[in-house]
Write a protein that holds these residues in place. Sequence first.
Motif, PDB file in Angstrom:
ATOM      1  N   TRP A  29       0.841  -1.205   0.000  1.00  0.00           N
ATOM      2  CA  TRP A  29       0.000   0.000   0.000  1.00  0.00           C
ATOM      3  C   TRP A  29       0.872   1.250   0.000  1.00  0.00           C
ATOM      4  O   TRP A  29       1.944   1.281   0.608  1.00  0.00           O
ATOM      5  N   SER A  30       0.372   2.288  -0.659  1.00  0.00           N
ATOM      6  CA  SER A  30       1.063   3.570  -0.682  1.00  0.00           C
ATOM      7  C   SER A  30       0.671   4.400   0.529  1.00  0.00           C
ATOM      8  O   SER A  30      -0.275   4.059   1.254  1.00  0.00           O
ATOM      9  N   GLU A  31       1.382   5.488   0.721  1.00  0.00           N
ATOM     10  CA  GLU A  31       0.938   6.505   1.663  1.00  0.00           C
ATOM     11  C   GLU A  31      -0.300   7.197   1.079  1.00  0.00           C
ATOM     12  O   GLU A  31      -0.674   6.966  -0.071  1.00  0.00           O
ATOM     13  N   MET A  32      -0.944   8.038   1.868  1.00  0.00           N
ATOM     14  CA  MET A  32      -2.095   8.789   1.384  1.00  0.00           C
ATOM     15  C   MET A  32      -1.674   9.709   0.239  1.00  0.00           C
ATOM     16  O   MET A  32      -0.721  10.466   0.355  1.00  0.00           O
ATOM     17  N   ILE A  33      -2.375   9.624  -0.885  1.00  0.00           N
ATOM     18  CA  ILE A  33      -2.103  10.492  -2.037  1.00  0.00           C
ATOM     19  C   ILE A  33      -3.116  11.630  -1.977  1.00  0.00           C
ATOM     20  O   ILE A  33      -4.300  11.453  -2.247  1.00  0.00           O
TER      21      ILE A  33
END
Length: 320
Positions: free
Chosen positions: A298-302
Amino acid sequence: MYDCIEAIKQRKLKKIEGETFLVSEKHILKARNGDEYVGLKLKDKTGIIDAKIWNNLLHLKDRFEAGDFVKIKGESNYYNDNWQVIIKDLERLDEKEVDKSAFLPSTKRDINKLQEELLGLIDSVKHTGLKKVLEEVFLKDDFLERFSKAPAAKTMHHAYVGGLIEHTVSVGKIASELAKDYDGVDRDLLVSCALLHDIGKVYELDATTFNYTTEGKLIGHIIIGYTIVQNVIERLNVLSQEKKLNLLHCILAHHGEYEYGSPKKPKTREAVLINMIDMMDSRMQPVLDAKIDDSTGWSEMIKIIGKSIYAPKKAPKELL
């Protein structure tokens, strides 16, 4: 060197012992209990990160300002879906101690290649008047050089050296291709709008801090760009009134909605399409560049899309 933020977001760095950052923003704020603290945004060549000073404010808060380079001691933590730095101590650096060109985040694309693509798009415009306007804007004085070094935004998308030309070339190439598939769309006008829509950002954003200039705060890139193009059109006198209005309308309407800072909503085919292409490219670039946690996928919040994305390096078997 100057890659601390990426290391923090990849969970490879907890303690920060004398790393160098650019202070992009500095604000004196109040916590819920009424206590003061300093809220910051720090930048290095790998990105931008929030930071806070909770303790020792009397000693630290007046030692630096936005736009300064600082050496920091502290630690990182993860809060509200984002990484941040808690600063324990800092030292302001003389600019001569910092290699600015190595420090600032930059496009991964070759600037010379992007310039070639931009000039190729200008050359592809068959309408003589529109091509003359484009050449007058981009090829006069040192504008192309400044345009090629500018960021496209402060934080949201293409927020790095060369980001503006990268975004503009992308929008121009997409516009050129889509014009083939939509009957009634003026291809030369569409490509011209694509190349001119963000030129005001050269003056709206400071190329070192990426902060808004006074001109950017008071006027904004849409009106700055509109004024530049309007002045060129009046000076050259090479466009019909209809073509002039359509081109200027595209610039004024490219943000689409009043709440997004657009002075006008799109009311021509070309303006509607430029708004959609601009929105797509400005949202897709942060998605493609998002840092993915190797352990979760998962990515950080975009921020620009308001969510994280799932993009594991190795797809689960059921997705293969």
